[in-house]
Enzyme design. Structure first.
Site, PDB file in Angstrom:
ATOM      1  N   HIS A 170       0.866  -1.187   0.000  1.00  0.00           N
ATOM      2  CA  HIS A 170       0.000   0.000   0.000  1.00  0.00           C
ATOM      3  C   HIS A 170       0.893   1.225   0.000  1.00  0.00           C
ATOM      4  CE1 HIS A 170      -3.115  -2.911   1.687  1.00  0.00           C
ATOM      5  NE2 HIS A 170      -3.388  -2.656   0.426  1.00  0.00           N
ATOM      6  N   GLU A 173       1.606   3.761   2.836  1.00  0.00           N
ATOM      7  CA  GLU A 173       2.066   3.268   4.145  1.00  0.00           C
ATOM      8  C   GLU A 173       3.591   3.378   4.232  1.00  0.00           C
ATOM      9  OE1 GLU A 173      -1.973   0.554   4.368  1.00  0.00           O
ATOM     10  OE2 GLU A 173      -0.050  -0.487   4.258  1.00  0.00           O
ATOM     11  N   HIS A 263       2.952  -3.269   6.808  1.00  0.00           N
ATOM     12  CA  HIS A 263       1.889  -2.295   6.494  1.00  0.00           C
ATOM     13  C   HIS A 263       1.767  -1.218   7.568  1.00  0.00           C
ATOM     14  CE1 HIS A 263      -0.405  -4.379   3.192  1.00  0.00           C
ATOM     15  NE2 HIS A 263       0.387  -5.357   3.586  1.00  0.00           N
ATOM     16  N   GLU A 339       1.254  -4.608  11.186  1.00  0.00           N
ATOM     17  CA  GLU A 339       0.632  -3.281  11.064  1.00  0.00           C
ATOM     18  C   GLU A 339       1.240  -2.315  12.066  1.00  0.00           C
ATOM     19  OE1 GLU A 339      -1.738  -2.271   8.919  1.00  0.00           O
ATOM     20  OE2 GLU A 339      -2.283  -4.203   8.027  1.00  0.00           O
TER      21      GLU A 339
HETATM   22  C1  GEM Z   1      -4.741  -3.395   6.114  1.00  0.00           C
HETATM   23  S1  GEM Z   1      -6.353  -2.956   5.570  1.00  0.00           S
HETATM   24  C2  GEM Z   1      -6.512  -1.295   6.143  1.00  0.00           C
HETATM   25  C3  GEM Z   1      -7.205  -1.267   7.385  1.00  0.00           C
HETATM   26  N1  GEM Z   1      -7.286   0.071   7.838  1.00  0.00           N
HETATM   27  C4  GEM Z   1      -8.275   0.461   8.639  1.00  0.00           C
HETATM   28  N2  GEM Z   1      -8.200   1.661   9.085  1.00  0.00           N
HETATM   29  N3  GEM Z   1      -9.226  -0.368   8.929  1.00  0.00           N
HETATM   30  C5  GEM Z   1      -3.707  -2.499   5.545  1.00  0.00           C
HETATM   31  O1  GEM Z   1      -3.863  -1.989   4.467  1.00  0.00           O
HETATM   32  O2  GEM Z   1      -2.640  -2.333   6.148  1.00  0.00           O
HETATM   33  C6  GEM Z   1      -4.362  -4.771   5.802  1.00  0.00           C
HETATM   34  C7  GEM Z   1      -4.942  -5.285   4.578  1.00  0.00           C
HETATM   35  O3  GEM Z   1      -4.477  -4.981   3.501  1.00  0.00           O
HETATM   36  O4  GEM Z   1      -5.897  -6.017   4.731  1.00  0.00           O
HETATM   37 ZN    ZN Z   2      -1.664  -1.826   4.101  1.00  0.00          ZN
END
Ligand code: GEM
Ligand code: ZN
Length: 379
Positions: A170, A173, A263, A339
């Protein structure tokens, strides 16, 4: 007299100006990702500021962003030199994110999180080879032709465990590549018995940046085709998401004994992991390794915890298009999404910086310690 100007026409820049005519109310909006409705990332420069006078900024479309609940408790980051970043108290009124700065310089940068620049990425790849003993093993190409670099620390000798760490699928991030810088910084150490124990038993396969197109364009979640890379690990195609296609191919070539996908989370003010409990082929060995990783890492650092995180998936209900689930299922190994917060770790808050690049780097070093502790039981 100078006039106020707002710019975002640079690496990972993202903002649109609605009305910047008055420092009393500078009205801005975040631009969605290309071919995707996602937005939350912002990064812009304000010039022509009046030193010592308050300037009020509003991101008017915050209430419509991808994670619009996440603005409560969030503070924007700012920097005068694009090096030292500090938090600026911010408030969300249900529609706009608002913050006020009384500047000490005539210009300032604002961002959603301390950006990891394209320039620093290029330096990191060079530095990883020259000073951290990694080898540039393979190169993939993004949609727009940027390199996806796969580095390896270790010689690939038979019998070595294969630990994969990938980051920033992402593109917004940015803490994820700060984490990779922490990994590479620790790999430079010569007299680090804990690291050496890990490297005697395992090779590290590192992809410091999975989505450089998205980051360059100031995206939150997608590549240049509008694809969320962490939603296409079952059905990715070389055309739509060549970034994932390349890494999957390399994993099949070399094998995987442990996988970590790095992430950032917009909402939760803690560091946590998500794991494979919802996979159809989830094994008791995977369950034990997940628990061991979590308990070891939380013993080492207050910057990791196990109380807060995503709801656990029900058995068999995992989304297999997520990297960690897909890789865990295919290679029946320890496989985690890590995360880090965009906000702060509320167990050990830093009022000046919140969660930061520096703390992301330190977390990476602690993760390597945890992997060293566990390497003999990974298989
Ligand atoms: C997560 S999904 C993002 C979740 N964020 C919130 N605020 N709920 C990510 O992108 O890090 C993991 C995924 O990709 O599932
Ligand atoms: Zn992510």
């Amino acid at each position: 007299m100078t006039t106020l100007s707002i710019s975002a026409d640079f690496d990972s820049g993202n903002i649109e100006v609605i009305d910047a005519s008055s420092p009393a109310h500078i009205q801005l909006a975040m631009r969605p990702d290309t071919q995707s409705p996602h937005f939350q990332w912002f990064h812009f420069k304000a010039d022509g500021l009046k030193i010592g006078e308050p300037h009020h900024f509003s991101l008017n479309n915050a209430g419509q962003s991808s994670y619009n609940q996440a603005w409560t408790g969030y503070n924007a980051v700012a920097s005068y030199d694009h090096q030292d970043w500090f938090r600026v108290p911010s408030s969300f009124d249900g529609t706009a994110l608002n913050f006020t700065l009384t500047p000490t310089h005539t210009h300032v940068y604002f961002a959603y999180f301390e950006p990891y620049s394209r320039e620093r990425h290029d330096w990191l790849i060079q530095h990883a080879q020259e000073n951290a003993g990694t080898q540039w093993l393979a190169t993939g190409k993004t949609v727009e032709g940027r390199d996806i670099t796969l580095l390896r620390k270790g010689d690939g000798a038979p019998g070595k465990r294969k630990i994969w760490i990938i980051a920033q699928q992402h593109p917004g991030e940015h803490m994820a590549e700060w984490f990779m810088e922490g990994v590479i910084e620790r790999l430079q150490e010569q007299n680090d018995p804990v690291l050496n124990h890990l490297l005697d038993a395992a090779d590290l396969y590192l992809v410091p940046h999975m989505n450089p197109d998205g980051s360059f364009h100031g995206h939150l979640r997608t590549n240049a085709n509008g694809k969320d890379l962490n939603r296409c690990w079952q059905d990715c195609t070389e055309d739509a998401s060549p970034e994932v296609f390349f890494v999957k191919q390399q994993m099949e070539k070399y094998g995987v004994d442990m996988f970590l996908d790095v992430h950032g989370d917009e909402e939760i003010p803690y560091v946590f992991t998500a794991a494979c409990e919802g996979n159809p082929g989830y094994t008791s060995k995977q369950r034990e390794l997940e628990a061991l990783f979590r308990s070891r890492l939380s013993e080492i650092t207050r910057d990791f915890q196990t109380r807060y995180g995503y709801p656990r998936s029900q058995p068999g209900q995992a989304n297999m298009n997520l990297a960690a689930n897909s890789v865990g299922e295919q290679f029946k190994c320890l496989s985690l999404t890590l995360e880090m917060p965009f906000k702060d770790n509320d167990d050990a808050p830093d009022l000046i910086t919140g969660w930061s690049g520096k703390r992301s780097k330190q977390l990476a070093k602690d993760v390597l310690t945890t992997l060293s502790d566990m390497v003999s039981v990974l298989r």
